[in-house]
Design a protein around this motif. Structure first.
Motif: not given
Length: 125
Positions: A52-57
């Protein structure tokens, strides 16, 4: 480089042109089925947070996940942000290089801080 560590797991950065983290259990279990169920559940929760954090960032084209463990026979999960203009896309990162990458990605140190905060807060949706 260790990005995060606690009593059960640690997360390591894989040197690469793309954002690529590896999640390890501290105990060197050989197969995923050897990992106690509670820790196995936690492993997937950690994976979900990183994805999730990889996708958002980074806003990648795709997130790749792998767990071959042939060369390093212990449980670990690769989480990779893939981009259409990375050197290998759409091939796997272990595949044939198709071009020279021209990636302009945001600061990875900031990403590591975001991941660490999310894990410490157990921000599981």
């Amino acid at each position: 480089m260790i990005v995060y560590e606690d009593s059960e797991l640690f997360i390591e950065k894989e040197p690469s042109e793309i954002p690529w983290l590896k999640i390890f259990t501290k105990e060197p279990y050989r197969e995923l089925g050897d990992v106690p169920k509670e820790l196995r559940t936690r492993l997937w929760e950690v994976y979900d947070i990183i994805e999730r954090e990889m996708r958002e960032y980074y806003n990648p084209k795709k997130i790749n996940m792998a767990s071959f463990a042939n060369m390093l026979p212990r449980v670990h999960i690769h989480v990779m942000a893939r981009f259409e203009n990375d050197s290998y896309f759409p091939n796997p990162m272990w595949g044939e290089k198709l071009r020279e990458a021209n990636l302009h990605l945001p600061d990875e140190e900031e990403f590591f801080k975001i991941v660490k905060r999310a894990l410490e807060n157990k921000r599981i949706v």
